[in-house]
Structures are given as structure tokens and as C-alpha cells.
Write a protein that holds these residues in place. Sequence first.
Motif, PDB file in Angstrom:
ATOM      1  N   PHE A 137      31.310  41.005  22.499  1.00 54.70           N
ATOM      2  CA  PHE A 137      31.867  41.624  23.698  1.00 54.70           C
ATOM      3  C   PHE A 137      31.493  43.103  23.773  1.00 54.70           C
ATOM      4  N   PHE A 138      31.580  43.803  22.650  1.00 54.86           N
ATOM      5  CA  PHE A 138      31.247  45.226  22.636  1.00 54.86           C
ATOM      6  C   PHE A 138      29.755  45.446  22.894  1.00 54.86           C
ATOM      7  N   VAL A 139      28.915  44.582  22.314  1.00 47.36           N
ATOM      8  CA  VAL A 139      27.476  44.695  22.575  1.00 47.36           C
ATOM      9  C   VAL A 139      27.195  44.442  24.051  1.00 47.36           C
ATOM     10  N   SER A 140      27.850  43.431  24.619  1.00 46.95           N
ATOM     11  CA  SER A 140      27.696  43.134  26.050  1.00 46.95           C
ATOM     12  C   SER A 140      28.141  44.318  26.900  1.00 46.95           C
ATOM     13  N   GLY A 141      29.224  44.978  26.501  1.00 42.62           N
ATOM     14  CA  GLY A 141      29.706  46.134  27.249  1.00 42.62           C
ATOM     15  C   GLY A 141      28.730  47.295  27.225  1.00 42.62           C
ATOM     16  N   ILE A 142      28.097  47.511  26.079  1.00 40.99           N
ATOM     17  CA  ILE A 142      27.094  48.584  25.992  1.00 40.99           C
ATOM     18  C   ILE A 142      25.907  48.275  26.896  1.00 40.99           C
ATOM     19  N   ILE A 143      25.460  47.019  26.880  1.00 36.80           N
ATOM     20  CA  ILE A 143      24.347  46.613  27.748  1.00 36.80           C
ATOM     21  C   ILE A 143      24.723  46.807  29.211  1.00 36.80           C
ATOM     22  N   ASN A 144      25.935  46.421  29.574  1.00 34.85           N
ATOM     23  CA  ASN A 144      26.385  46.566  30.956  1.00 34.85           C
ATOM     24  C   ASN A 144      26.427  48.024  31.382  1.00 34.85           C
ATOM     25  N   HIS A 145      26.862  48.896  30.483  1.00 35.38           N
ATOM     26  CA  HIS A 145      26.949  50.322  30.800  1.00 35.38           C
ATOM     27  C   HIS A 145      25.576  50.899  31.149  1.00 35.38           C
TER      28      HIS A 145
END
Length: 269
Positions: free
Chosen positions: A89-97
Motif C-alpha cells: 500500500f505504501f509503495v502504491s501511494g508513493i507511485i500515485n504521488h
Amino acid sequence: MPPLPLVVNATTMKSPFRHLIDFPFRAPGVLSDPIYRPLSITFIEYQDGDKLGLILAWFSMLPFIYIVSLCTLIIFRRDIQTIMYLGGFFVSGIINHFLKIICKQERPERTRNRVDFYEIYGMPSAHAQSFFYFMTYMAIFVILKSQMPGSSKTRPMRHRLFVFAQILAAILVAYSRVYLYYHTIAQVVVGGCLGIIFACIWYYFVNYQFIKYVPLIVEQPLAKYLLIRDYSSIPHIIHFQYENEYNEAKRCRDRYANFNQDQIAMEEL
């Protein structure tokens, strides 16, 4: 004669906490006009009197509720699979940012008037991406790792119902972002697709690449101290945990009942 009252001068007081006392005096005006920003993932507005909007606002809160549930699960289970699930989830959030910075596509016009409360860019939708990631990863895990024993007819039905519930929840979260004017349809569609793709990639990484190093990780002193566990080698993990915990609870109840009976028998003697 009563003692004179003690007068403390904040400007001359020598204390390790002096900076907390005289900061407003030394920097006048710094705190005069504070700017407060809400945490956007928990700040969701809906039109007053719109009952459907209220329901969808709660659905829009599902990613945050899911994160809290995962953190609670990690505290009590402490297994590698759940920890890596949350890590995705955190990796996905960084990508989304970074994708939002690259795309620079603004939110719908109605939300654009409230940019002080939300991030100005909305492509792709972080809610849609994160929740489709959660649901896709969990659906793959249940189908491949948590198959329940039973007849061939019952097993696929359980899987279908679970996967259908996952898809429905993810769609409602994505729809809530459009209905409440936080994102356009394109933004939630792109976010959902990215969440599905990333979930497949992350599942492959965790269960086919990272898993090779898990036996070494759980044998480390720090991992043992933190009670980190690995359930990846256990087939039918949900059924396994249910049977073992059920049998252990039954044994404890039986021992407690036998102990009480022995106590009563000794008192009668």
C-alpha cells in the motif's frame, strides 16, 4: 508575615523548557494567523441532506478503515504476508504521488474551489488505486493460498462470493469519489487499473521472489524478538488456523471444566 508570592518572569527564566514559554514573545506574529489543513484521506464532504452521499462518504472512508484494520492485524499476527501486504500500500501511494505530479490533471471544478483542503491534482485517484490494490491482492491470495477444503462445487462458490464482494466494494469506493466530486471518471478508472496491475506485480514479487528470503529473515534475532512469523508454507491457511485455534480453545475449556469439578469434589470431601 506571609511569604511574598513567587513571580516568574518568562523572559528571564532559565529552564530547559524556556523556548516553549518565550517563543511567542521572541517571534511575534508567527502564530497569529495559523493555517490548518485536514488530512485529506479522512476529510470527506457530502451535500447536506443527501442520504446517498452520506452512504458513499462512508464507502470513501473504506481505505482508511482498511489500513487501521491491517495495522491491528499485524500487531496480533505479525506474519510476513500481512506486513508485505501493507507495505505494498505504501509503495502504491508513493507511485500515485509521483504520477499526480507528472500528469498534473486537476480535480473536478466543484472540488477545485476547495483546493485549500485537498491536493490540487487528481490523476490518478489515490483512493481507487489503493483500494483496488487491496481488493485484488486479497482476492488472488484467497484463491491461490486460502482454498477451503470441501466439495468441488462448494469451494468455487465461496471464492466467487468473496471475489464478488471485493470487486463490489472497490467499485463503490471508486464511484463515491466521482459522486462526491473529488475525481473524474477517467481519474478513478486509471487509478483502479493501476491498483489492479500493481497488486498483480506486488503479489508476484512477494510470493515468488521475496519469499525466498523469508526463512532467513524469520531466523534473525530481531525477528524472533518481535515474534515475526511465516505462514507461507502452510496450505489452506484459514482452515488450518481455524482448526488449531478451535481445538486449543476446546482443550482449554475442558481443562477448566475438569479443574472446577475437582475443586467441587475436594470441597465435598
